[in-house]
Enzyme design. Structure first.
Site, PDB file in Angstrom:
ATOM      1  N   GLY A 221       0.811  -1.213   0.000  1.00 43.70           N
ATOM      2  CA  GLY A 221       0.000   0.000   0.000  1.00 43.70           C
ATOM      3  C   GLY A 221       0.842   1.259   0.000  1.00 43.70           C
ATOM      4  O   GLY A 221       0.546   2.224  -0.713  1.00 43.70           O
ATOM      5  N   CYS A 222       1.901   1.257   0.796  1.00 50.87           N
ATOM      6  CA  CYS A 222       2.762   2.438   0.895  1.00 50.87           C
ATOM      7  C   CYS A 222       3.510   2.682  -0.409  1.00 50.87           C
ATOM      8  O   CYS A 222       3.696   3.827  -0.824  1.00 50.87           O
ATOM      9  CB  CYS A 222       3.727   2.279   2.059  1.00 50.87           C
ATOM     10  SG  CYS A 222       2.883   2.157   3.653  1.00 50.87           S
ATOM     11  N   THR A 223       3.928   1.599  -1.056  1.00 52.82           N
ATOM     12  CA  THR A 223       4.614   1.732  -2.339  1.00 52.82           C
ATOM     13  C   THR A 223       3.661   2.295  -3.387  1.00 52.82           C
ATOM     14  O   THR A 223       4.016   3.228  -4.127  1.00 52.82           O
ATOM     15  CB  THR A 223       5.173   0.366  -2.798  1.00 52.82           C
ATOM     16  OG1 THR A 223       6.128  -0.068  -1.820  1.00 52.82           O
ATOM     17  CG2 THR A 223       5.829   0.460  -4.154  1.00 52.82           C
TER      18      THR A 223
END
Length: 154
Positions: A43-45
């Site tokens: 998700g962060c990527t």
């Protein structure tokens, strides 16, 4: 808890080169400050890549972007280089910035409670006041929504 119209907290963050930067000093024009849990997680990527893909459009609107997590500057450097990010990531090693913005929250996973970073985004106007807040962000389409709000602000 911070609300829209409040002055953004005057906090120090650590840049990818290890230097300390006062966030309020960086706000000379509108700025997107987004909090995310951890470099190189799915998700962060995706969120970082989405903001990076729109970085030129944010810049054209006169809005800068900064991502904040508790990861180390070295880890941020690797993450940024790996994905060709077009904006800076900063470190909140002691969690004080997350606390100041209300992004350090109790979470629950499979019934286990723990403290962690709430994926949240703040659009800060040039006067240092918070124009918009997004909490419990869902990544898909989020960067586009923030860009639309940033364009409306300028």
């Amino acid at each position: 808890m911070l609300g829209e119209g409040d002055t953004a907290p005057d906090v120090m963050v650590q840049a990818m080169d290890g230097s300390m930067v006062r966030l309020a000093e960086a706000v000379r024009a509108p700025m997107v400050v987004y909090f995310y849990p951890k470099d190189d997680t799915p998700g962060c990527t995706n969120e970082a890549k989405d903001f990076s893909a729109l970085a030129g459009e944010f810049a054209a609107a006169g809005v800068s972007i900064v991502g904040i997590s508790k990861d180390t500057p070295k880890r941020h450097q690797g993450f940024s280089a790996k994905h060709g990010l077009r904006f800076p990531l900063v470190t909140d090693a002691d969690g004080s910035v997350c606390e100041a913005f209300g992004a350090w929250v109790e979470k629950s996973l499979y019934g286990r409670k723990y403290m962690g970073i709430d994926r949240s985004t703040f659009l800060i106007a040039a006067d240092g006041r918070i124009a918009r807040i997004w909490r419990k962000v869902k990544v898909k389409g989020h960067a586009d929504e923030v860009l639309a709000a940033a364009r409306a602000l300028t």
